[in-house]
Enzyme design. Sequence first.
Site, PDB file in Angstrom:
ATOM      1  N   GLY A   1     -11.534  10.117   0.084  1.00 16.14           N
ATOM      2  CA  GLY A   1     -11.404  11.497   0.697  1.00 16.14           C
ATOM      3  C   GLY A   1     -10.325  12.097  -0.057  1.00 16.14           C
ATOM      4  N   GLY A   2      -8.915  11.749   0.540  1.00 16.34           N
ATOM      5  CA  GLY A   2      -7.605  12.322  -0.007  1.00 16.34           C
ATOM      6  C   GLY A   2      -6.865  12.299   1.122  1.00 16.34           C
TER       7      GLY A   2
ATOM      8  N   HIS B   1     -13.468   0.642  10.019  1.00 15.30           N
ATOM      9  CA  HIS B   1     -13.035   1.622   9.307  1.00 15.30           C
ATOM     10  C   HIS B   1     -11.319   1.426   9.114  1.00 15.30           C
ATOM     11  CE1 HIS B   1     -12.707   4.426   5.729  1.00 15.30           C
ATOM     12  NE2 HIS B   1     -12.103   5.246   6.637  1.00 15.30           N
TER      13      HIS B   1
ATOM     14  N   ALA C   1      -9.332   4.197  -1.124  1.00 19.76           N
ATOM     15  CA  ALA C   1      -9.208   5.616  -0.013  1.00 19.76           C
ATOM     16  C   ALA C   1     -10.046   6.605  -1.215  1.00 19.76           C
ATOM     17  CB  ALA C   1      -7.696   6.075   0.358  1.00 19.76           C
TER      18      ALA C   1
ATOM     19  N   ARG D   1      -8.557   8.788  14.729  1.00 20.12           N
ATOM     20  CA  ARG D   1      -7.924   9.341  13.566  1.00 20.12           C
ATOM     21  C   ARG D   1      -8.781  10.546  12.995  1.00 20.12           C
ATOM     22  NH1 ARG D   1      -8.086   7.608   7.654  1.00 20.12           N
ATOM     23  NH2 ARG D   1     -10.156   7.356   8.466  1.00 20.12           N
TER      24      ARG D   1
ATOM     25  N   HIS E   1     -16.560   4.178  10.531  1.00 14.40           N
ATOM     26  CA  HIS E   1     -16.936   5.204   9.679  1.00 14.40           C
ATOM     27  C   HIS E   1     -18.255   5.422   9.753  1.00 14.40           C
ATOM     28  CE1 HIS E   1     -17.286   7.741   6.116  1.00 14.40           C
ATOM     29  NE2 HIS E   1     -16.090   7.731   6.080  1.00 14.40           N
TER      30      HIS E   1
ATOM     31  N   ARG F   1     -15.663  11.703  13.771  1.00 13.48           N
ATOM     32  CA  ARG F   1     -16.328  10.599  13.479  1.00 13.48           C
ATOM     33  C   ARG F   1     -17.324   9.538  14.393  1.00 13.48           C
ATOM     34  NH1 ARG F   1     -12.313   8.131   8.642  1.00 13.48           N
ATOM     35  NH2 ARG F   1     -13.077   9.964   7.252  1.00 13.48           N
TER      36      ARG F   1
ATOM     37  N   GLU G   1     -13.007  18.152   5.293  1.00 13.16           N
ATOM     38  CA  GLU G   1     -13.721  16.998   5.761  1.00 13.16           C
ATOM     39  C   GLU G   1     -13.956  17.264   7.355  1.00 13.16           C
ATOM     40  OE1 GLU G   1     -11.285  13.415   5.213  1.00 13.16           O
ATOM     41  OE2 GLU G   1     -12.173  13.422   2.888  1.00 13.16           O
TER      42      GLU G   1
ATOM     43  N   GLY H   1       1.033  -1.187  -0.098  1.00 12.65           N
ATOM     44  CA  GLY H   1      -0.166   0.165   0.239  1.00 12.65           C
ATOM     45  C   GLY H   1       0.737   1.178   0.102  1.00 12.65           C
TER      46      GLY H   1
HETATM   47  C1  LIG Z   1     -12.863   2.664   1.779  1.00 10.51           C
HETATM   48  C2  LIG Z   1     -11.694   3.305   2.540  1.00 10.51           C
HETATM   49  C3  LIG Z   1     -11.549   4.755   2.227  1.00 10.51           C
HETATM   50  C4  LIG Z   1     -10.506   5.373   2.917  1.00 10.51           C
HETATM   51  N1  LIG Z   1     -10.260   6.749   2.644  1.00 10.51           N
HETATM   52  C5  LIG Z   1      -9.228   7.330   2.975  1.00 10.51           C
HETATM   53  C6  LIG Z   1      -9.010   8.746   2.880  1.00 10.51           C
HETATM   54  O1  LIG Z   1      -9.599   9.295   2.024  1.00 10.51           O
HETATM   55  N2  LIG Z   1      -7.789   9.124   3.393  1.00 10.51           N
HETATM   56  C7  LIG Z   1      -6.863   8.589   4.156  1.00 10.51           C
HETATM   57  O2  LIG Z   1      -6.137   9.314   4.831  1.00 10.51           O
HETATM   58  N3  LIG Z   1      -7.399   7.350   4.512  1.00 10.51           N
HETATM   59  C8  LIG Z   1      -8.455   6.703   4.111  1.00 10.51           C
HETATM   60  N4  LIG Z   1      -8.621   5.403   4.326  1.00 10.51           N
HETATM   61  C9  LIG Z   1      -7.677   4.677   5.150  1.00 10.51           C
HETATM   62  C10 LIG Z   1      -6.245   4.383   4.273  1.00 10.51           C
HETATM   63  O3  LIG Z   1      -6.807   3.871   3.169  1.00 10.51           O
HETATM   64  C11 LIG Z   1      -5.549   3.441   4.907  1.00 10.51           C
HETATM   65  O4  LIG Z   1      -5.353   3.735   6.186  1.00 10.51           O
HETATM   66  C12 LIG Z   1      -4.110   3.133   4.319  1.00 10.51           C
HETATM   67  O5  LIG Z   1      -4.282   3.200   2.848  1.00 10.51           O
HETATM   68  C13 LIG Z   1      -3.192   2.270   4.714  1.00 10.51           C
HETATM   69  O6  LIG Z   1      -2.138   2.181   3.935  1.00 10.51           O
HETATM   70  P1  LIG Z   1      -1.124   0.858   4.428  1.00 10.51           P
HETATM   71  O7  LIG Z   1       0.053   1.176   3.262  1.00 10.51           O
HETATM   72  O8  LIG Z   1      -0.818   1.010   5.786  1.00 10.51           O
HETATM   73  O9  LIG Z   1      -1.933  -0.454   4.184  1.00 10.51           O
HETATM   74  P2  LIG Z   1      -2.665  -1.009   2.887  1.00 10.51           P
HETATM   75  O10 LIG Z   1      -2.974  -0.003   1.978  1.00 10.51           O
HETATM   76  O11 LIG Z   1      -3.869  -1.654   3.582  1.00 10.51           O
HETATM   77  O12 LIG Z   1      -1.726  -2.194   2.275  1.00 10.51           O
HETATM   78  C14 LIG Z   1      -1.458  -3.211   3.298  1.00 10.51           C
HETATM   79  C15 LIG Z   1      -0.493  -4.150   2.378  1.00 10.51           C
HETATM   80  O13 LIG Z   1      -0.056  -5.105   3.017  1.00 10.51           O
HETATM   81  C16 LIG Z   1      -0.307  -6.491   2.362  1.00 10.51           C
HETATM   82  N5  LIG Z   1      -0.492  -7.524   3.397  1.00 10.51           N
HETATM   83  C17 LIG Z   1      -1.286  -7.615   4.486  1.00 10.51           C
HETATM   84  N6  LIG Z   1      -1.095  -8.771   5.055  1.00 10.51           N
HETATM   85  C18 LIG Z   1      -0.023  -9.321   4.661  1.00 10.51           C
HETATM   86  C19 LIG Z   1       0.556 -10.742   4.721  1.00 10.51           C
HETATM   87  N7  LIG Z   1      -0.030 -11.617   5.623  1.00 10.51           N
HETATM   88  N8  LIG Z   1       1.510 -11.163   3.872  1.00 10.51           N
HETATM   89  C20 LIG Z   1       1.891 -10.361   2.766  1.00 10.51           C
HETATM   90  N9  LIG Z   1       1.426  -9.047   2.737  1.00 10.51           N
HETATM   91  C21 LIG Z   1       0.452  -8.724   3.358  1.00 10.51           C
HETATM   92  C22 LIG Z   1      -1.414  -6.333   1.467  1.00 10.51           C
HETATM   93  O14 LIG Z   1      -1.549  -7.210   0.560  1.00 10.51           O
HETATM   94  C23 LIG Z   1      -0.994  -4.729   0.966  1.00 10.51           C
HETATM   95  O15 LIG Z   1      -0.619  -4.698   0.104  1.00 10.51           O
HETATM   96  C24 LIG Z   1      -9.522   4.705   3.678  1.00 10.51           C
HETATM   97  C25 LIG Z   1      -9.560   3.233   3.900  1.00 10.51           C
HETATM   98  C26 LIG Z   1     -10.688   2.614   3.491  1.00 10.51           C
HETATM   99  C27 LIG Z   1     -10.918   1.126   3.480  1.00 10.51           C
END
Ligand SMILES: Cc1cc2nc3c(=O)[nH]c(=O)nc-3n(C[C@H](O)[C@H](O)[C@H](O)COP(=O)(O)OP(=O)(O)OC[C@H]3O[C@@H](n4cnc5c(N)ncnc54)[C@H](O)[C@@H]3O)c2cc1C
Length: 507
Positions: free
Chosen positions: A44-45, A328, A42, A363, A224, A268, A110, A9
């Site tokens: 919103g932004g 969320h 995501a 958050r 959420h 929220r 927001e 991510g």
């Molecule tokens: C619908 C939605 C809308 C959102 N809108 C917003 C927004 O507008 N603004 C904002 O700031 N945040 C938003 N969020 C929150 C935000 O998207 C997340 O907190 C953020 O993207 C997390 O990023 P990350 O890189 O930590 O994890 P993620 O993007 O969740 O990535 C996790 C990664 O780890 C990998 N992984 C997990 N477990 C394992 C495993 N056992 N072995 C190998 N790989 C694994 C997955 O495959 C993935 O690639 C939103 C979330 C959702 C669900």
Amino acid sequence: MKVIIVGSGIAGLTAALHAHESGHDVTIVTKGDLGDGCTGFAQGGVAGAYGPGDSPSSHAADTQIAGAGLSDPDAVSVLVADGAERIAELIARGVGFDRDDDGSLRLGREAAHSHARIAHAGGDATGAAISAALVECARRARIPVLTGAFLVDLVKRDGVVRGIRIRRDGVLSTLQADAVILATGGAGQLYAHTTNPGGTTGDGIAAALRAGAAVADLEFVQFHPTVLASGPAFLISEAVRGEGAVLVDDRGRRFVFDSHPDGELAPRDVVSRAIARRAAAQAAPVRLDATMLGARTLALRFPTIDRVTRERGFDWAKSPLPVTPAAHYLMGGVVTDLDGRTTVPGLFAVGEVARTGVHGANRLASNSLLEGAVFGARAAAALTMPWPLPEQEHTPSEMSLDANLVDAEPGFTRSGLQRLMWDEVGLLRTGEGLTRALGVLQGWAGAPTTPTTVTEHEDANLLLLAQATAAAALKRTVSVGAHHRVDTDATGAPSSSPTPSSILETV
Ligand SMILES: Cc1cc2nc3c(=O)[nH]c(=O)nc-3n(C[C@H](O)[C@H](O)[C@H](O)COP(=O)(O)OP(=O)(O)OC[C@H]3O[C@@H](n4cnc5c(N)ncnc54)[C@H](O)[C@@H]3O)c2cc1C
């Protein structure tokens, strides 16, 4: 230095690109395809003090207020100070943020932000734009990637993390490394209703717990307020309320003002609880009325929501949408310092898997993508720094639970766990419900003890995290931020209230 980054991510890809550009030998390990996880969803932004009249100190103050005073001020300072640089980096890496006619970033508003400070892309497709750009950068940089590779556990030698155990194509193997950066995201799949995609099963937090890393604040789960209450969970971004949409009950009355003077733009947790209570009282979902924004604005500003709601048979330009809260975001996680270092040498954690201290008990909207970018970059920069002595400020969540709480319960199923967590460890909690949930979770017969498939690994991780979350929620008797105990008063002393299950039956 040989570095394994688990997760692709925003946090994992930012860390990977920075580590690669600093000359490290980087491998990305990811559960599904490159770029899967929450990031791409995501809407919103990304929050930041980019606009006129705004300032990092104002952003920091809003973050602290949303965190109910439990945010770590140093972590918040880092977040808001590094934010502008990270947004500039995302732009340089190819993210096409929406712009006004004069070329400046078009900023959205927001809940609980005192300024319009949310940069967005493709209207409500910010995460998809970020994910696509970072994936493309990782591909161009030719960073080795193992897709379909499931992190099973961390490998420690002499107390230092030196690699990971993975399951890929059904086969277990070990990958050696000088450092491991966990970027595995949150654990929304603990709950029956969640905005998170199916793979969000808290694997990284569970692996860190098993490796002896400190984990904290698991009781702080953000729900959420507005997910479409029809069909599979689909988020209706907070930005819709930021643009002027309002929440109404079955008589068309804006009920959130009963709970908070900011109404729909209150934090929220306040809005989610107001919705849950109202929905229970009227025995039907409340509605989000965006009709005043008009069909053209809705389609242009929120193209994804517009398309999906229409596909589900709603015309939100003409009539309000039924909405419900859903799990969320996890504020807690693996405890880190300001450079992503955990309490176990050799192990970093960044993004939603981490508990940096930024979010406190709740958050602030759109701070998590920013956190992933900021701390992903910082962890990569800290790879070669000496490992400081752990502060032991936070202890691992209590896992030695009383095995005699209940007799053996009927067999474990994932959906049973999710329903139990929703009913008893959800929006509104009581000591009685939490104790019951803990007993069931502990006594669950048939839970996978020696997993042999990815699904079984996930189930075991969910069960471990559910136990830790319920234990943490039981221990915190005072309501704060997203953690709400309906059976105690402001001092944590008992008060009489309805049980959460009866309040939430209709949600
Ligand atoms: C619908 C939605 C809308 C959102 N809108 C917003 C927004 O507008 N603004 C904002 O700031 N945040 C938003 N969020 C929150 C935000 O998207 C997340 O907190 C953020 O993207 C997390 O990023 P990350 O890189 O930590 O994890 P993620 O993007 O969740 O990535 C996790 C990664 O780890 C990998 N992984 C997990 N477990 C394992 C495993 N056992 N072995 C190998 N790989 C694994 C997955 O495959 C993935 O690639 C939103 C979330 C959702 C669900």
